[in-house]
Motif scaffolding. Structure first.
Motif, PDB file in Angstrom:
ATOM      1  N   MET A   1       0.839  -1.195   0.000  1.00 41.82           N
ATOM      2  CA  MET A   1       0.000   0.000   0.000  1.00 41.82           C
ATOM      3  C   MET A   1       0.875   1.247   0.000  1.00 41.82           C
ATOM      4  SD  MET A   1      -2.820   1.168   2.855  1.00 41.82           S
ATOM      5  CE  MET A   1      -3.556   2.784   2.769  1.00 41.82           C
ATOM      6  N   THR A   2       0.571   2.183  -0.908  1.00 43.91           N
ATOM      7  CA  THR A   2       1.365   3.397  -1.010  1.00 43.91           C
ATOM      8  C   THR A   2       0.936   4.387   0.047  1.00 43.91           C
ATOM      9  OG1 THR A   2       1.557   3.098  -3.388  1.00 43.91           O
ATOM     10  CG2 THR A   2       2.039   5.289  -2.541  1.00 43.91           C
ATOM     11  N   SER A   3       1.904   5.007   0.717  1.00 44.46           N
ATOM     12  CA  SER A   3       1.584   5.993   1.737  1.00 44.46           C
ATOM     13  C   SER A   3       0.992   7.230   1.093  1.00 44.46           C
ATOM     14  CB  SER A   3       2.842   6.378   2.511  1.00 44.46           C
ATOM     15  OG  SER A   3       3.338   5.256   3.200  1.00 44.46           O
ATOM     16  N   PRO A   4       0.115   7.955   1.813  1.00 42.71           N
ATOM     17  CA  PRO A   4      -0.505   9.150   1.256  1.00 42.71           C
ATOM     18  C   PRO A   4       0.514  10.237   1.008  1.00 42.71           C
ATOM     19  CG  PRO A   4      -1.662   8.364   3.232  1.00 42.71           C
ATOM     20  CD  PRO A   4      -0.381   7.605   3.141  1.00 42.71           C
ATOM     21  N   LEU A  59       2.669   9.601   9.083  1.00 48.78           N
ATOM     22  CA  LEU A  59       3.824   9.931   9.903  1.00 48.78           C
ATOM     23  C   LEU A  59       4.640   8.687  10.199  1.00 48.78           C
ATOM     24  CD1 LEU A  59       2.317  12.266  12.671  1.00 48.78           C
ATOM     25  CD2 LEU A  59       3.467  12.950  10.563  1.00 48.78           C
ATOM     26  N   GLN A  60       5.856   8.916  10.647  1.00 49.56           N
ATOM     27  CA  GLN A  60       6.691   7.841  11.161  1.00 49.56           C
ATOM     28  C   GLN A  60       6.956   8.107  12.636  1.00 49.56           C
ATOM     29  OE1 GLN A  60      10.249   7.144   8.934  1.00 49.56           O
ATOM     30  NE2 GLN A  60      11.075   5.643  10.363  1.00 49.56           N
ATOM     31  N   ARG A  61       6.650   7.137  13.482  1.00 53.69           N
ATOM     32  CA  ARG A  61       6.856   7.299  14.922  1.00 53.69           C
ATOM     33  C   ARG A  61       8.322   7.100  15.279  1.00 53.69           C
ATOM     34  NH1 ARG A  61       3.337   3.268  18.126  1.00 53.69           N
ATOM     35  NH2 ARG A  61       4.201   4.466  19.884  1.00 53.69           N
ATOM     36  N   PHE A  62       8.797   7.954  16.175  1.00 55.91           N
ATOM     37  CA  PHE A  62      10.132   7.814  16.740  1.00 55.91           C
ATOM     38  C   PHE A  62      10.007   7.888  18.257  1.00 55.91           C
ATOM     39  CE2 PHE A  62      10.736   9.721  12.566  1.00 55.91           C
ATOM     40  CZ  PHE A  62      11.718   8.900  12.024  1.00 55.91           C
ATOM     41  N   PRO A  69       7.458  10.231   7.076  1.00 56.02           N
ATOM     42  CA  PRO A  69       7.834   8.926   6.541  1.00 56.02           C
ATOM     43  C   PRO A  69       8.828   9.088   5.407  1.00 56.02           C
ATOM     44  CG  PRO A  69       5.629   9.513   5.814  1.00 56.02           C
ATOM     45  CD  PRO A  69       6.046  10.561   6.817  1.00 56.02           C
ATOM     46  N   ASN A  70       9.462   8.022   5.043  1.00 54.21           N
ATOM     47  CA  ASN A  70      10.557   8.088   4.067  1.00 54.21           C
ATOM     48  C   ASN A  70      10.131   8.624   2.713  1.00 54.21           C
ATOM     49  OD1 ASN A  70      12.420   7.092   5.884  1.00 54.21           O
ATOM     50  ND2 ASN A  70      12.021   4.961   5.334  1.00 54.21           N
ATOM     51  N   ASN A  71       8.842   8.459   2.357  1.00 53.39           N
ATOM     52  CA  ASN A  71       8.412   8.855   1.014  1.00 53.39           C
ATOM     53  C   ASN A  71       7.958  10.316   0.956  1.00 53.39           C
ATOM     54  OD1 ASN A  71       5.967   8.384   2.491  1.00 53.39           O
ATOM     55  ND2 ASN A  71       4.876   8.261   0.548  1.00 53.39           N
ATOM     56  N   MET A  72       8.043  11.030   2.098  1.00 53.71           N
ATOM     57  CA  MET A  72       7.627  12.426   2.112  1.00 53.71           C
ATOM     58  C   MET A  72       8.823  13.298   2.449  1.00 53.71           C
ATOM     59  SD  MET A  72       3.938  12.255   4.018  1.00 53.71           S
ATOM     60  CE  MET A  72       3.790  14.031   4.064  1.00 53.71           C
ATOM     61  N   VAL A  73       8.974  14.389   1.735  1.00 57.63           N
ATOM     62  CA  VAL A  73      10.106  15.279   1.929  1.00 57.63           C
ATOM     63  C   VAL A  73       9.621  16.576   2.544  1.00 57.63           C
ATOM     64  CG1 VAL A  73      11.965  16.542   0.776  1.00 57.63           C
ATOM     65  CG2 VAL A  73      11.288  14.284  -0.053  1.00 57.63           C
ATOM     66  N   ARG A  74      10.289  16.995   3.590  1.00 54.07           N
ATOM     67  CA  ARG A  74       9.954  18.274   4.199  1.00 54.07           C
ATOM     68  C   ARG A  74      10.260  19.398   3.232  1.00 54.07           C
ATOM     69  NH1 ARG A  74      13.364  20.990   9.120  1.00 54.07           N
ATOM     70  NH2 ARG A  74      12.189  22.925   9.245  1.00 54.07           N
ATOM     71  N   LEU A  75       9.358  20.369   3.187  1.00 55.86           N
ATOM     72  CA  LEU A  75       9.600  21.546   2.363  1.00 55.86           C
ATOM     73  C   LEU A  75      10.568  22.446   3.111  1.00 55.86           C
ATOM     74  CD1 LEU A  75       8.833  22.941  -0.274  1.00 55.86           C
ATOM     75  CD2 LEU A  75       7.026  24.143   0.974  1.00 55.86           C
ATOM     76  N   GLY A  76      11.845  22.293   2.797  1.00 58.10           N
ATOM     77  CA  GLY A  76      12.879  23.011   3.523  1.00 58.10           C
ATOM     78  C   GLY A  76      13.065  24.421   3.024  1.00 58.10           C
ATOM     79  N   HIS A  77      14.013  25.107   3.656  1.00 54.16           N
ATOM     80  CA  HIS A  77      14.228  26.509   3.343  1.00 54.16           C
ATOM     81  C   HIS A  77      14.662  26.717   1.904  1.00 54.16           C
ATOM     82  CE1 HIS A  77      16.409  30.377   3.341  1.00 54.16           C
ATOM     83  NE2 HIS A  77      15.448  30.736   4.146  1.00 54.16           N
TER      84      HIS A  77
END
Length: 262
Positions: A1-4, A59-62, A69-77
């Motif tokens: 299943m693909t993550s959202p 999300l990925q729990r820590f 999660p690995n398939n989502m990239v934070r919108l960085g500066h």
């Protein structure tokens, strides 16, 4: 299943869960304690939200927190800097033109405010206050008499510095102008942002300034972060790159604030 993907993050989630996702998209990671403080709920409540969001793949729990999660990239500066750079330059130049030589000015954090900082390069004898390392770097190379950097912990990829003492430190200044960015708007047009500490610093600067200028590009018009920065009537000017939607436009007009489209 693909993550959202980020575009899927709206349906079937509570308002608090959506806000948790927005915060983590912006910051990359958040502790349970920090989220509990933002939403004024227990860490157990936040933990349940995080578990639910993790099960759905958002999300990925820590240990002690949550991240992307690995398939989502934070919108960085750097990515934000590449969004509408010409529009931000126009906003920066327009806002800078409102500031006279010799003024005392607070510069907020964010890429649009950094555009204002760059546009102040031809001004003389400004006294500048900022909690942005990047704005400080820009203005330190210019010919201004004074640059005051409000210290603290470096927070996020935008080079902002935050601390519990920062609002009190800013309130000691008598500012002529204050340049404030935002991350979105409420349904009544009120400017909003995500982070409690950053909002506290913005609000302290606004309370210490005679003339507050809001700067935001059109990408913020339909975003709805969690926290109010200040009331609309706290601002004298709003500089943007496109005519805002009616609910924003009408609210600023009712409050007596000017909207300038750069």
């Amino acid at each position: 299943m693909t993550s959202p993907t980020t575009q899927d993050i709206t349906a079937d989630l509570s308002p608090r869960q959506n806000e948790i996702l927005q915060i983590i998209r912006d910051q990359g990671f958040a502790t349970l304690e920090a989220l509990a403080e933002i939403f004024n709920v227990s860490t157990q409540t936040i933990r349940r939200d995080v578990i639910d969001l993790s099960k759905q793949g958002f999300l990925q729990r820590f240990h002690g927190g949550a991240g992307l999660p690995n398939n989502m990239v934070r919108l960085g500066h750097e990515q934000k800097n590449r969004i509408s750079p010409e529009a931000k330059q126009r906003i920066g130049e327009q806002a800078a033109a409102m500031i006279p030589n010799g003024a005392s000015v607070f510069l907020d954090v964010g890429t649009t405010v950094e555009a204002v900082a760059r546009a102040l390069g031809n001004h003389h004898n400004l006294r500048l206050v900022t909690n942005s390392m990047l704005c400080a770097s820009i203005i330190s190379a210019q010919s201004h008499q004074e640059v005051h950097v409000i210290g603290g912990m470096i927070y996020g990829s935008d080079g902002s510095m935050v601390s519990n003492d920062a609002p009190a430190a800013i309130r000691r200044f008598a500012l002529d102008y204050c340049i404030i960015g935002c991350s979105g708007f409420d349904d009544d047009g009120t400017p909003l942002d995500h982070d409690r500490q950053k909002v506290a610093i913005k609000n302290a600067a606004i309370r210490s300034s005679r003339h507050n200028i809001l700067v935001a590009d059109q990408s913020k018009f339909h975003k709805h972060p969690f926290m109010r920065i200040a009331e609309i009537n706290d601002f004298k000017d709003f500089v943007t790159d496109m005519r805002p939607p009616a609910h924003i436009r009408d609210s600023f007009k009712k409050a007596g604030a000017n909207i300038t489209v750069a």
